[in-house]
Design an enzyme around this catalytic site. Structure first.
Site, short mmCIF file in Angstrom:
data_model
loop_
_atom_site.label_atom_id
_atom_site.label_comp_id
_atom_site.label_asym_id
_atom_site.label_seq_id
_atom_site.Cartn_x
_atom_site.Cartn_y
_atom_site.Cartn_z
CE1 TYR A 123 -4.39 -1.28 -0.27
CE2 TYR A 123 -3.58 -2.85 1.13
CZ TYR A 123 -4.55 -2.42 0.38
OH TYR A 123 -5.52 -3.14 -0.01
CD GLU A 216 -4.78 -29.08 3.58
OE1 GLU A 216 -5.24 -28.49 2.57
OE2 GLU A 216 -4.64 -30.36 3.34
CG ASP A 269 -7.61 -31.86 2.69
OD1 ASP A 269 -8.20 -32.38 3.68
OD2 ASP A 269 -8.16 -30.70 2.38
#
Length: 382
Positions: A123, A216, A269
């Site tokens: 920014y 995870e 996963d």
């Protein structure tokens, strides 16, 4: 040609293995000043020219696996091959200027003794130089270029990545002069891991845990925290809520150094993205190859794995997406992927299916803890 570029690297040391150093602010400013003086020297020479920036290449073909010495930890490293940012090439002109702008901002930041996030840096640069910075990705790449040019860590440059990580379980955290935090008493949200690596490095860590478990997903983390799984199997549970940020990886690395006998287990996963997350904790990443050795740790794959599919109903499996297949192809070509992991990935691709940890809830919400506990007791991890 490459040898000439190699000699032009400002702070190059080892011709096989390159790394980013942790430097004091005065050393960072000195390196930036050397870069500026070299640039001006070429610009004001009898035959003036805009000198190229020689950077260590952050590509897989310039990487390798460094085996740990007196430990089981291995990490990615980058070798000596270089690329250039040239003001005279049209596609490189703006990236070339961005490197100098980020260096100028870092010179100012370390001079003021501040630490800023990459988001804050974006920014600031967006407001100051909107013609050159229009996205966060441009800032991130420029920061990586500065790290590759100056060969110092981004934290030495006064830049930290915003942390997403959290920890819960059998861990006491104490910063010198501050109150001790008991991570077993913090509820589902756990303790938020700061992005300030200096603050993390100051923490005094105490634990009676027997395992460190990386999960995870935040939802899985919260389930284990609510069930107080860490009291059933004495453990420290950590999540980065997806792909791990630098601070979470550094925190796990610190735990690994402080408690070297504790196994570190990963629950992700069963899909290519989950395996990529596990490998990032284990080896680091090519994009951060200059710093990977500072964050790598010997994570073992607890689950989900192919053997677990027998307890997951078929209707809970989903098809691999094109993005999954692209990720799988990238992992298959990786030099660092262990053979046992490669076999798991091949089964995923052959089946064309994926499974998420939440599929274990088919057996009830309390089954997750039983599943993890059984695998730990049986030492069922690779």
């Amino acid at each position: 040609m490459e040898q000439d570029l190699l000699k032009s690297l400002l702070f190059f040391t080892d011709q096989r293995l390159c790394s980013a150093e942790i430097l004091a602010p005065c050393q960072v400013r000195a390196r930036i000043e050397v870069a500026v003086l070299n640039f001006l020297k070429t610009l004001t020479a009898p035959n003036p020219a805009v000198s190229n920036l020689a950077l260590i290449r952050r590509k897989s073909d310039n990487s390798g696996l460094r085996q740990g010495f007196l430990s089981e930890v291995s990490s990615l490293y980058l070798s000596h091959s270089v690329c250039t940012r040239s003001f005279m090439r049209e596609k490189d002109a703006k990236p070339f200027i961005r490197v100098w702008m980020v260096m100028a901002m870092c010179f100012r930041i370390v001079g003021e003794g501040k630490i800023v996030t990459q988001r804050e840096l974006f920014y600031k640069l967006l407001c100051d130089s909107p013609d050159y910075f229009t996205s966060q990705d441009q800032v991130n790449r420029a920061v990586q270029d500065v790290v590759a040019l100056l060969q110092c860590t981004r934290h030495s440059l006064g830049i930290m990545a915003a942390s997403k990580g959290a920890v819960v379980g059998r861990l006491l955290l104490e910063e010198p002069g501050e109150q001790t935090v008991d991570c077993s008493m913090l509820g589902q949200a756990g303790y938020a891991i700061t992005g300030d690596l200096y603050a993390l490095n100051r923490l005094v860590l105490n634990s009676d845990a027997r395992y460190i478990i990386i999960v995870e997903k935040d939802a899985i983390f919260q389930r284990l925290a609510e069930d107080q799984f860490f009291n059933q199997i004495p453990s420290i549970i950590i999540t980065a809520k997806g792909y791990p940020d630098i601070a979470t990886r550094f925190f796990v690395h610190r735990l690994n150094q402080t408690f070297p006998l504790l196994p570190i287990l990963g629950l992700v996963d069963w899909n290519p993205a989950g395996l990529a997350i596990l490998c990032t904790y284990k080896f680091g990443s090519v994009n951060m190859g200059l710093e990977s050795y500072r964050y790598a740790c010997n994570v073992r794959w607890l689950g989900l794995r192919a053997d677990d599919l027998k307890i997951i109903p078929q209707q809970a499996l989903t098809q691999l997406t094109p993005q999954d297949m692209k990720k799988a192809k990238s992992l298959m070509t990786s030099k660092v992927l262990p053979e046992s992991y490669r076999v798991e990935l091949a089964i995923m691709v052959e089946k064309g299916e994926r499974a998420e940890i939440e599929a274990l809830y088919y057996h009830g919400f309390d089954f997750l803890g039983k599943y993890i506990g059984k695998k730990i007791v049986q030492a069922d991890y690779i």
